[in-house]
Structure formats: structure tokens, C-alpha cells
Design a protein around this motif. Structure first.
Motif, mmCIF file in Angstrom:
data_model
loop_
_atom_site.group_PDB
_atom_site.id
_atom_site.type_symbol
_atom_site.label_atom_id
_atom_site.label_comp_id
_atom_site.label_asym_id
_atom_site.label_seq_id
_atom_site.Cartn_x
_atom_site.Cartn_y
_atom_site.Cartn_z
ATOM 1 N N ALA A 138 -43.865 20.796 22.919
ATOM 2 C CA ALA A 138 -43.917 20.331 24.305
ATOM 3 C C ALA A 138 -43.421 21.403 25.268
ATOM 4 C CB ALA A 138 -43.088 19.056 24.462
ATOM 5 N N ILE A 139 -42.399 22.143 24.853
ATOM 6 C CA ILE A 139 -41.907 23.257 25.680
ATOM 7 C C ILE A 139 -42.964 24.347 25.758
ATOM 8 C CG2 ILE A 139 -40.224 25.135 25.757
ATOM 9 C CD1 ILE A 139 -38.175 23.138 24.586
ATOM 10 N N GLY A 140 -43.591 24.664 24.619
ATOM 11 C CA GLY A 140 -44.644 25.679 24.597
ATOM 12 C C GLY A 140 -45.837 25.304 25.457
ATOM 13 N N ASP A 141 -46.121 23.997 25.539
ATOM 14 C CA ASP A 141 -47.232 23.525 26.370
ATOM 15 C C ASP A 141 -46.860 23.479 27.855
ATOM 16 O OD1 ASP A 141 -48.750 23.141 24.098
ATOM 17 O OD2 ASP A 141 -48.349 20.988 23.969
ATOM 18 N N GLY A 142 -45.587 23.730 28.162
ATOM 19 C CA GLY A 142 -45.150 23.648 29.547
ATOM 20 C C GLY A 142 -44.985 22.240 30.062
ATOM 21 N N ARG A 143 -44.858 21.268 29.129
ATOM 22 C CA ARG A 143 -44.751 19.869 29.551
ATOM 23 C C ARG A 143 -43.330 19.482 29.923
ATOM 24 N NH1 ARG A 143 -46.749 16.593 31.092
ATOM 25 N NH2 ARG A 143 -47.498 14.928 29.769
ATOM 26 N N ILE A 144 -42.349 20.148 29.293
ATOM 27 C CA ILE A 144 -40.952 19.864 29.621
ATOM 28 C C ILE A 144 -40.220 21.180 29.847
ATOM 29 C CG2 ILE A 144 -40.939 17.710 28.307
ATOM 30 C CD1 ILE A 144 -39.376 19.145 26.120
ATOM 31 N N ASP A 145 -39.054 21.089 30.464
ATOM 32 C CA ASP A 145 -38.260 22.284 30.737
ATOM 33 C C ASP A 145 -37.886 23.009 29.443
ATOM 34 O OD1 ASP A 145 -38.271 22.004 33.487
ATOM 35 O OD2 ASP A 145 -36.512 20.701 33.482
ATOM 36 N N ALA A 146 -37.782 24.315 29.527
ATOM 37 C CA ALA A 146 -37.468 25.139 28.360
ATOM 38 C C ALA A 146 -35.968 25.092 28.075
ATOM 39 C CB ALA A 146 -37.933 26.575 28.590
#
Length: 218
Positions: free
Chosen positions: A154-162
Motif C-alpha cells: 500500500a505504501i509502494g502504491d502511494g495509497r498510504i503515508d510512507a
């Protein structure tokens, strides 16, 4: 010359008998614990229901608590496998990304918390009989790795904050653990399920990154 041992010989029959006896004990104990609770269930009730001797029980398990631990682990594993299969089917459909799958997966887990066997044995009796460490160990065994993988995606997809994945995994696991216990201990399980689901998803939305153009939502 000693003749070769053939499949289905005495050794195999004995192994099958041992497996069948253990299975009968776990099945009988699971029914008794779910219906009557740990404290109200005696070992004599279990061996009678399983149609085995008391000696057979103590051959397979150290004591009643050890048998309960096996029952709790089986209930938790069955639920974990069911949820993974369900969410895997969703993923194959390709209609949801990793983050959305996680959000729906959390809701599916909360639904599972209203299952009578899982609720009483794993969520209520488990921590009371074996301590909270037993529940924490099950969460770590069945949830941490998968949760960390989905969060990383999800982080890699830019869906949630890193955010750092390790502490995020543990904190979300603790959050859903508390939500499950809230449901199990409530007087109205269905109402508690709705409330916990609402709060949990609202907290998850707080991790979501807004689209670059500022249009749309989670």
C-alpha cells in the motif's frame, strides 16, 4: 530374513489410532469449551464425550489447559485460513488494491469475531485461561507477516503515508485485537461489531494519502 513392512501394517494402524484419539479429544473439548466454558468443563466430561480413557488424555496433553491451548490454536488457524482464502478471492477479482483489501479484510475479521466458537474460545476464554500472551502469540503467528506485506504494498502504491512498517504493523494489530475483544465482551455483539467497524475504518482512513490532484477520497 525379516519381511518388509507393508503399508497398512501394525505400525500404521497404531499411528492412525493415536491420531484418531487426539482428534476425538480436541473435537470433544472444543464442543465442551464452546458450550460450557473452560471452568465448567471437567476432564471427565471431555473423555466421556470423546469415548477415550483419562490415560489417553494425559498421553496426548499435559493437562486441561494444554488441551485448551490446542483447541484455541485450531480455532484461530481455521479462522485465519478462512479469511485469507476469502481475501485472496477478492484480490484475484482485481477490483480492489492492497489498501482497500486490507480495509475490507479488517471488517471481515470483525465479522468473524461474532462467530460463537471463535468468540468464546479464542477471544474470551483464551486470554482468561492462558493469559494475554497466548492471544498475542496467535496474532503474531497468523497476522503480522501478511499485514506487513500488505502495508508495504500500500505504501509502494502511494495509497498510504510512507511510515515505518514494523511499528505500523504492530500498532494496527493491537488496534484490531482490541476491537475484537470489545466485540466479544459486549452485551450486544452485533451493535459492538458495528461500532468497532465504524471506528476502525475511520482510523484507517487517517493513514490514507490524498490524490495528487486533491480530487477523490480513500
Amino acid at each position: 530374513m525379516t519381511p518388509p513392512r507393508l503399508p497398512g501394517g501394525r505400525g500404521n494402524r497404531r499411528a492412525e489410532h493415536v491420531t484418531d484419539t487426539r482428534r476425538a479429544l480436541v473435537d470433544a473439548a472444543r464442543t465442551q469449551f464452546a458450550d460450557r466454558g473452560y471452568a465448567a468443563t471437567g476432564t471427565e466430561d471431555i473423555v466421556a464425550a470423546a469415548r477415550v480413557t483419562r490415560g489417553a488424555l494425559y498421553h496426548h496433553f499435559r493437562d486441561k489447559a494444554d488441551l485448551f491451548r490446542a483447541v484455541m490454536a485450531e480455532c484461530a488457524q481455521e479462522m485465519a485460513e478462512r479469511l485469507v482464502e476469502q481475501e485472496t478471492r477478492r484480490a484475484r477479482d482485481g477490483q480492489e488494491d492492497a489498501w482497500q483489501l486490507l480495509r475490507t479484510g479488517f471488517q471481515s475479521f470483525l465479522d468473524a469475531c461474532t462467530d460463537p466458537d471463535f468468540q468464546r474460545i479464542v477471544l474470551v476464554e483464551g486470554p482468561a485461561v492462558l493469559g494475554h500472551n497466548a492471544w498475542d502469540a496467535l496474532v503474531e503467528q497468523h497476522g503480522y507477516l501478511l499485514l506487513a506485506e500488505v502495508l508495504t504494498e500500500a505504501i509502494g502504491d502511494g495509497r498510504i503515508d510512507a511510515l515505518p512498517v514494523a511499528p505500523l504493523t504492530r500498532m494496527l494489530a493491537a488496534l484490531i485485537s482490541e476491537a475484537s475483544l470489545y466485540i466479544a465482551r459486549a452485551d450486544d455483539h452485533e451493535a459492538a461489531r458495528r461500532e468497532a467497524g465504524l471506528v476502525l475504518d475511520r482510523l484507517l482512513v487517517g493513514l490514507t494519502r490524498p490524490p495528487a490532484d486533491g480530487v477523490g477520497g480513500a
